[in-house]
Scaffold this motif. Structure first.
Motif, PDB file in Angstrom:
ATOM      1  N   ASP A  90      33.351  15.479  23.382  1.00  0.00           N
ATOM      2  CA  ASP A  90      34.647  15.192  22.759  1.00  0.00           C
ATOM      3  C   ASP A  90      35.324  16.454  22.251  1.00  0.00           C
ATOM      4  OD1 ASP A  90      34.094  12.586  23.379  1.00  0.00           O
ATOM      5  OD2 ASP A  90      33.567  11.984  21.342  1.00  0.00           O
ATOM      6  N   LEU A  91      34.518  17.434  21.827  1.00  0.00           N
ATOM      7  CA  LEU A  91      35.092  18.718  21.421  1.00  0.00           C
ATOM      8  C   LEU A  91      35.816  19.356  22.604  1.00  0.00           C
ATOM      9  CD1 LEU A  91      35.463  21.124  19.489  1.00  0.00           C
ATOM     10  CD2 LEU A  91      33.270  21.996  20.336  1.00  0.00           C
ATOM     11  N   ALA A  92      35.169  19.380  23.759  1.00  0.00           N
ATOM     12  CA  ALA A  92      35.801  19.971  24.946  1.00  0.00           C
ATOM     13  C   ALA A  92      37.076  19.220  25.317  1.00  0.00           C
ATOM     14  CB  ALA A  92      34.822  19.976  26.114  1.00  0.00           C
ATOM     15  N   ILE A 257      37.355  22.262   1.581  1.00  0.00           N
ATOM     16  CA  ILE A 257      37.489  21.620   2.886  1.00  0.00           C
ATOM     17  C   ILE A 257      36.071  21.389   3.402  1.00  0.00           C
ATOM     18  CG2 ILE A 257      38.387  21.817   5.236  1.00  0.00           C
ATOM     19  CD1 ILE A 257      40.379  23.930   4.125  1.00  0.00           C
ATOM     20  N   LEU A 258      35.700  20.151   3.577  1.00  0.00           N
ATOM     21  CA  LEU A 258      34.341  19.805   3.983  1.00  0.00           C
ATOM     22  C   LEU A 258      34.371  19.352   5.437  1.00  0.00           C
ATOM     23  CD1 LEU A 258      31.405  19.422   3.266  1.00  0.00           C
ATOM     24  CD2 LEU A 258      31.978  17.270   2.138  1.00  0.00           C
ATOM     25  N   ALA A 259      33.816  20.190   6.327  1.00  0.00           N
ATOM     26  CA  ALA A 259      33.862  19.931   7.774  1.00  0.00           C
ATOM     27  C   ALA A 259      32.448  19.702   8.290  1.00  0.00           C
ATOM     28  CB  ALA A 259      34.511  21.103   8.498  1.00  0.00           C
ATOM     29  N   PRO A 260      31.986  18.457   8.352  1.00  0.00           N
ATOM     30  CA  PRO A 260      30.611  18.176   8.785  1.00  0.00           C
ATOM     31  C   PRO A 260      30.406  18.458  10.263  1.00  0.00           C
ATOM     32  CG  PRO A 260      31.827  16.130   8.529  1.00  0.00           C
ATOM     33  CD  PRO A 260      32.716  17.225   8.015  1.00  0.00           C
ATOM     34  N   ALA A 279      38.553  13.839  -6.364  1.00  0.00           N
ATOM     35  CA  ALA A 279      39.607  13.220  -5.565  1.00  0.00           C
ATOM     36  C   ALA A 279      39.570  13.807  -4.157  1.00  0.00           C
ATOM     37  CB  ALA A 279      40.962  13.473  -6.204  1.00  0.00           C
ATOM     38  N   PHE A 280      39.725  12.948  -3.146  1.00  0.00           N
ATOM     39  CA  PHE A 280      39.623  13.465  -1.783  1.00  0.00           C
ATOM     40  C   PHE A 280      40.543  12.709  -0.832  1.00  0.00           C
ATOM     41  CE2 PHE A 280      36.747   9.890  -1.718  1.00  0.00           C
ATOM     42  CZ  PHE A 280      36.762   9.414  -0.396  1.00  0.00           C
ATOM     43  N   ALA A 281      40.718  13.291   0.339  1.00  0.00           N
ATOM     44  CA  ALA A 281      41.445  12.670   1.442  1.00  0.00           C
ATOM     45  C   ALA A 281      40.630  12.918   2.708  1.00  0.00           C
ATOM     46  CB  ALA A 281      42.843  13.259   1.574  1.00  0.00           C
ATOM     47  N   THR A 282      40.748  12.002   3.674  1.00  0.00           N
ATOM     48  CA  THR A 282      39.942  12.084   4.898  1.00  0.00           C
ATOM     49  C   THR A 282      40.845  12.248   6.111  1.00  0.00           C
ATOM     50  OG1 THR A 282      38.202  10.713   3.908  1.00  0.00           O
ATOM     51  CG2 THR A 282      38.210  10.917   6.313  1.00  0.00           C
ATOM     52  N   THR A 300      37.128  15.816  12.002  1.00  0.00           N
ATOM     53  CA  THR A 300      37.693  15.707  13.345  1.00  0.00           C
ATOM     54  C   THR A 300      37.128  16.841  14.196  1.00  0.00           C
ATOM     55  OG1 THR A 300      39.617  16.960  12.590  1.00  0.00           O
ATOM     56  CG2 THR A 300      39.818  14.558  12.654  1.00  0.00           C
ATOM     57  N   MET A 301      37.354  16.756  15.498  1.00  0.00           N
ATOM     58  CA  MET A 301      36.867  17.783  16.405  1.00  0.00           C
ATOM     59  C   MET A 301      38.022  18.696  16.825  1.00  0.00           C
ATOM     60  SD  MET A 301      33.697  16.978  16.600  1.00  0.00           S
ATOM     61  CE  MET A 301      33.212  18.097  17.901  1.00  0.00           C
ATOM     62  N   GLY A 302      37.690  19.946  17.094  1.00  0.00           N
ATOM     63  CA  GLY A 302      38.644  20.861  17.682  1.00  0.00           C
ATOM     64  C   GLY A 302      39.653  21.464  16.727  1.00  0.00           C
TER      65      GLY A 302
END
Length: 420
Positions: A90-92, A257-260, A279-282, A300-302
């Protein structure tokens, strides 16, 4: 090879059964199941196609500069990217290149590999790092499809395993036309296993070829006081949130910014953020951050270039838990100061260079991470550390070391423009 095929038939048929069960339970798309078995429509046209395979999103992200170069140099060339995971595939796909296709890689047994090669008819296979699957390479050799490996990595443990399988190892190495190792240790192990000298290219760490990409979007956060937790794994988010909350007691304006690494873990990570009281947003829910957003879950990817561009400091994931640590080249390319945990074996030479130059902050706990965040939130301190990291990693950059690969691929595919 016969014994491998016998064992692989058993193992992969059992794995295929697991995939069928996952499809029936709704955990896996039927498209993904078909791709793993090599099924799907045949591609249209007879234009040359290069197959590039990496295990998952880390390997493919490191290969993206190579993919971009191939597309730019050969206008008639198509690229097929495969991965072992849906996140990698999905990244590609998220790159949205018009001449790039992405699939899951076929399982390594004869039927799946045969169907896959019949569908795609690649002119060459380019393997990223350590994905040397015997059936795949043997099938390519039998069809005259050249195999090139870049950034090849072989640990001491893998080397010991390959030495016990000399016949199979010789068959695999015989299929490789060109190999550039990731480091001198890996190169030496491939030599000891019997890969002939004429097939070696220069040592290349693909992750060092990372470049910063411009993005049209920006976040409403002050960069010097924004932390990116990049490619975090299970067990790290709680520590990052703890450290961030501690640091905010001293610097209330901090943003995270939390990027799993795996966006499918969104719900569990959201639960951790709620428990922290922040407080957060997704991102995947369509939420946009505003200046008052404290934590932005970037699931999200990419879009890593957007996150790096917004953050003056980066904690590199996979390093507080024992996953070997992800690349420091990406934050360095974006001028983001680097913090990391003790588990850094996947990019040991790069982290050694950073340590010798005192160009990154090594932390082992949430408390130490909090202290590092506070220290770097001073914009001048963060900028100095980021500049030091760029200088320390510069000697490891791939640069011209990739030119022999492009030449070899051009010769193998009959596309001399690749070497220009």
């Amino acid at each position: 090879m016969l014994l491998y095929r016998l064992l692989a038939q058993i193992a992969f048929r059992l794995y295929a059964l697991r995939l069928q069960i996952a499809v029936a339970m709704g955990r896996l798309a039927h498209e993904s199941f078909d791709e793993r078995l090599g099924r799907g429509p045949k591609r249209d046209g007879a234009a040359p196609l290069v197959w590039i395979h990496g295990a998952s999103n880390g390997e493919l992200a490191s290969a993206r500069p190579v993919i971009d170069t191939l597309i730019a140099r050969a206008p008639g060339l198509s690229i097929l990217v495969t991965a072992n995971t849906e996140t990698g595939r999905d990244l590609a796909r998220s790159w949205q290149q018009t001449r790039l296709h992405a699939d899951l890689a076929p399982l390594d047994y004869p039927g799946a590999v045969r169907r896959f090669l019949d569908r795609w008819r690649p002119a060459a296979l380019v393997v990223i790092e350590n994905e040397l699957w015997p059936e795949r390479l043997a099938a390519c050799a039998a069809r005259g499809i050249p195999v090139l490996v870049i950034g090849a990595r072989m640990s001491a443990r893998s080397y010991r395993n390959w030495t016990r399988l000399r016949s199979l190892t010789a068959r695999i190495l015989g299929a490789i036309r060109y190999l550039s190792a990731q480091d001198s240790g890996s190169e030496g192990r491939f030599r000891d296993l019997g890969l002939v000298s004429a097939r070696f290219g220069p040592v290349v760490n693909l992750k060092s070829a990372t470049t910063a990409r411009n993005t049209s979007e920006s976040l409403p956060f002050p960069r010097e006081t924004t932390l990116l937790a990049a490619s975090t794994h299970e067990g790290e988010e709680a520590a990052v949130l703890d450290a961030f909350a501690r640091a905010r007691l001293k610097i209330p304006g901090l943003r995270l910014i939390l990027a799993p690494r795996h966006p499918r873990r969104r719900d569990a990570i959201e639960a951790l953020i709620r428990a922290s009281g922040l407080a957060f947003a997704t991102r995947s829910r369509g939420a946009r951050p505003d200046p008052d957003t404290t934590v932005y879950l970037a699931d999200t990817m990419g879009e890593m270039d957007l996150w790096y561009r917004a953050a003056g400091m980066t904690f590199v994931g996979g390093s507080l838990v024992d996953r070997g640590g992800h690349t420091p080249f990406e934050p360095a390319a974006h001028g983001s100061a680097i913090l990391h945990g003790p588990h850094i074996s996947n990019s040991a030479p790069a982290y050694t260079a950073l340590a010798e130059a005192k160009a990154a902050i090594d932390v082992a706990s949430a408390a130490e991470l909090a202290a590092g965040i506070v220290a770097l939130a001073d914009g001048e301190a963060g900028a100095r550390l980021a500049a030091a990291a760029t200088a320390a990693l510069a000697p490891l950059a791939a640069g011209a070391a990739l030119d022999p690969f492009y030449t070899a691929l051009g010769e193998a595919t009959g596309l001399p423009a690749l070497a220009s």
